[in-house]
Design a protein around this motif. Structure first.
Motif, short mmCIF file in Angstrom:
data_model
loop_
_atom_site.label_atom_id
_atom_site.label_comp_id
_atom_site.label_asym_id
_atom_site.label_seq_id
_atom_site.Cartn_x
_atom_site.Cartn_y
_atom_site.Cartn_z
N ILE A 312 -3.34 32.82 -5.62
CA ILE A 312 -4.95 32.72 -5.36
C ILE A 312 -5.32 32.02 -3.83
N LYS A 313 -4.49 30.91 -3.74
CA LYS A 313 -4.81 30.28 -2.32
C LYS A 313 -4.06 31.19 -1.40
N SER A 314 -3.11 31.65 -1.47
CA SER A 314 -2.42 32.41 -0.31
C SER A 314 -2.93 33.87 0.10
N MET A 315 -3.35 34.33 -0.93
CA MET A 315 -3.69 35.62 -0.79
C MET A 315 -5.19 36.00 0.24
N ASN A 316 -5.23 37.24 0.94
CA ASN A 316 -6.24 37.66 1.75
C ASN A 316 -7.55 37.45 1.00
N GLU A 317 -8.53 36.88 1.61
CA GLU A 317 -9.81 36.47 1.01
C GLU A 317 -10.53 37.76 0.73
N LYS A 318 -10.42 38.74 1.29
CA LYS A 318 -11.12 40.04 1.08
C LYS A 318 -10.51 40.70 -0.23
N ASN A 352 -10.42 26.63 -4.19
CA ASN A 352 -9.52 25.49 -3.90
C ASN A 352 -8.95 24.75 -5.20
N LYS A 353 -9.82 24.58 -6.24
CA LYS A 353 -9.15 23.86 -7.26
C LYS A 353 -9.19 24.97 -8.61
N ALA A 354 -9.03 26.17 -8.41
CA ALA A 354 -9.08 27.20 -9.18
C ALA A 354 -7.72 27.68 -9.42
N LYS A 355 -7.42 27.94 -10.84
CA LYS A 355 -6.16 28.43 -11.03
C LYS A 355 -6.18 30.02 -11.65
N THR A 356 -7.67 30.29 -11.66
CA THR A 356 -7.72 31.67 -12.24
C THR A 356 -9.03 32.41 -11.72
N LEU A 357 -9.20 33.47 -11.73
CA LEU A 357 -10.50 34.05 -11.20
C LEU A 357 -11.70 33.63 -12.22
N GLU A 358 -11.51 33.41 -13.34
CA GLU A 358 -12.46 32.79 -14.12
C GLU A 358 -12.85 31.44 -13.46
N ASP A 359 -11.99 30.55 -13.18
CA ASP A 359 -12.27 29.46 -12.81
C ASP A 359 -13.39 29.37 -11.06
N ILE A 360 -12.88 30.64 -10.54
CA ILE A 360 -13.69 30.87 -8.94
C ILE A 360 -14.79 31.45 -9.65
N TYR A 361 -15.08 32.13 -10.76
CA TYR A 361 -16.39 32.82 -11.20
C TYR A 361 -17.32 31.58 -11.43
N ILE A 432 -25.09 17.20 -9.78
CA ILE A 432 -25.82 17.65 -10.94
C ILE A 432 -27.06 18.21 -10.52
N GLY A 433 -27.86 17.86 -9.73
CA GLY A 433 -29.06 18.66 -9.37
C GLY A 433 -29.02 19.98 -8.68
N LEU A 434 -27.78 20.04 -7.97
CA LEU A 434 -27.71 21.42 -7.22
C LEU A 434 -26.82 22.18 -8.03
N ILE A 435 -25.92 22.00 -8.77
CA ILE A 435 -25.02 23.05 -9.35
C ILE A 435 -25.14 22.79 -11.00
N GLY A 436 -25.94 21.82 -11.32
CA GLY A 436 -25.86 21.57 -12.93
C GLY A 436 -24.78 20.72 -13.64
N THR A 437 -23.85 20.27 -12.97
CA THR A 437 -22.85 19.47 -13.43
C THR A 437 -22.38 18.69 -12.64
N LYS A 438 -21.51 17.39 -12.92
CA LYS A 438 -21.04 16.60 -12.28
C LYS A 438 -19.56 16.95 -11.52
N PHE A 439 -18.82 18.11 -12.20
CA PHE A 439 -17.75 18.65 -11.49
C PHE A 439 -18.05 19.78 -10.92
N GLY A 440 -17.15 20.04 -9.95
CA GLY A 440 -17.48 21.31 -9.06
C GLY A 440 -16.90 21.09 -7.55
N PRO A 441 -17.23 21.80 -6.79
CA PRO A 441 -16.91 21.99 -5.39
C PRO A 441 -17.30 20.56 -4.67
N GLY A 442 -16.86 20.23 -3.44
CA GLY A 442 -17.37 19.20 -2.80
C GLY A 442 -18.83 19.37 -2.47
#
Length: 463
Positions: A312-318, A352-361, A432-442
């Protein structure tokens, strides 16, 4: 030397991950040796064979980019040739009609069970000169296995294997209804398809000894045999369809990408020096019999996820974005076209912290969805001080004419000093206010990925 091999699954259930690896090994060896790779659907079990399973097998191979030569070879269409081979074996004296009733067979099995020995048919009808043929029983056809001597297979993975012929029973090749059994059908089809290399799981070893005797009786060329060790579950037991993540579909629906799973299966029981990551071309060029181990491999979900994360981290983003769109359409909620460009631009940090497409979603849900649901646990973290920090942030943020990371860093720094807290004390309530959880992207990535109005409106809802 020609190199023809096949993958021959039965459509009596979804394609098992162990079967997928067998298909991959066959395919790699065929492509490496400029040979042919065929798909044979062994559907002679009419009661259990289903069209849905056949399609799942075909689609699984297609998903992994394992292509086969020609059309699928459907075994049931060749039954007349199987029956003809059985009749020829009888004619040549290598097979015979057996009139034992089911009660007789069951009685033999019960005796063996009481004696604590494996059941082997007693060869009653092998020499029937003193026996009266019953009028009310249809016979089965049994192959007349060799009684003395040994059969040797020079296995390309396991090395030379030697078995006493006395341990091989006179196995059935045609049932009472004149339908062929696996031993006969597989042998005839491999001959008809000009298969030069039979590569399959090592649980087929006894079948190879039986089938070699049929080849020799028919005076056909005996193919090379290679028996691959089985895949075991994480608990160390033989993998079955009851295990979690036993089929390709189990991996597709959590967002494993085909390139990663193919690489994982390649390394599951095969090695080349210390190399872990293989391109498709490298897989074909480097794969060989010598690198296949002789011991069972253990399925390791954590290793699959790690491999997937690397891809996931190394493949072309398109390419990655295309896979994400397809994944969301099939297994989640379709991403609105108006949000697609935002998600694509944010992909560099969403993955960045995703192991699967589900994580990215899941990481992108704050972009995809306009209705954020904040859990009670996360709501409890927004105390009076947090609300004051958010209000102060909104005031400073609204004044910004140029939105960039440097300006946001300055606002955050000022809030940390003003409220005598740390980065988490400011970042967590904002997240929390912006994405609904304390866990997530920077937090900076989140703010910069949303438009100014969205940021302000979301934050105002929790103060």
């Amino acid at each position: 030397m020609s190199f023809n091999c096949r993958f021959a699954p039965s459509p009596t259930g979804p394609l098992h991950i162990g079967g997928v690896r067998t298909a991959l090994f066959n395919w790699l060896l065929a492509r490496k040796n400029n040979g042919k790779f065929f798909l044979r659907i062994e559907d002679t079990d009419k009661e259990r064979s289903k069209e849905d399973f056949k399609l799942q097998i075909i689609n699984s191979l297609k998903w992994l980019n394992i292509d086969y030569d020609g059309n699928e070879y459907i075994q049931s269409k060749n039954i007349s040739k199987h029956v003809a081979a059985a009749e020829e074996l009888v004619k040549k004296g290598f097979a015979y009609k057996c009139y034992c009733s089911e009660d007789e067979i069951n009685e033999q099995k019960e005796k063996c069970k009481k004696q604590g020995i494996p059941y082997v048919y007693n060869r009653k009808w092998r020499d029937p000169k003193d026996l009266k043929i019953p009028k009310d029983l249809k016979p089965v056809i049994r192959f007349k296995s060799k009684i003395s001597g040994n059969t040797i297979i020079k296995d390309l993975v396991q090395g030379e294997r030697n078995i006493s012929n006395s341990t091989i029973e006179d196995f059935i090749i045609l049932r009472k209804d004149m339908t062929p059994t696996y031993q006969l059908s597989a042998t005839v089809d491999d001959h008809e398809m000009k298969i030069t290399h039979v590569i399959r799981g090592d649980d087929h070893m006894i079948n190879s000894f039986k089938q070699k005797q049929i080849y020799e009786a028919m005076k056909w060329s005996v193919p090379n045999f290679a028996h691959i060790p089985l895949i075991h579950s994480e608990k160390g037991k033989k993998l079955s369809k009851r295990d979690n993540a036993s089929t390709i579909n189990d991996y597709i629906k959590i967002g494993i990408i085909p390139e990663a799973l193919r690489n994982y299966l390649l390394r599951l029981g095969w090695s080349y020096k210390d190399k872990e990551i293989f391109s498709l071309k490298e897989s074909i060029d480097l794969f060989n019999f010598e690198g296949i181990g002789k011991s069972p491999s253990k399925l390791d979900m954590s290793r699959i996820l790690s491999m997937n994360e690397t891809y996931i981290k190394s493949m072309n983003e398109k390419d990655l974005f295309k896979k994400l769109i397809e994944f969301s359409q099939e297994f989640k909620t379709k991403i609105d076209e108006s949000k697609e460009n935002i998600v694509f631009k944010a992909l560099n940090f969403l993955k960045n912290k995703a192991k699967t497409l589900e994580d990215i979603y899941n990481n992108s849900l704050y972009i995809i969805s306009d209705n954020l649901k904040i859990s009670n646990d996360d709501k409890s973290l927004i105390d009076k001080k947090s609300q004051e920090i958010i209000s102060n942030f909104i005031t400073d943020y609204e004044k910004l004419s140029d939105l960039n990371k440097e300006n946001l860093e300055q606002i955050i720094k000022n809030l940390i000093n003003k409220h005598k807290t740390n980065f988490k004390g400011v970042g967590q309530p904002l997240r929390i206010g912006l994405i609904g959880t304390k866990f997530g992207p920077g937090i900076y990535d989140i703010i910069l990925s949303l438009n100014k109005t969205t940021v302000i409106n979301r934050l105002k809802k929790i103060v």
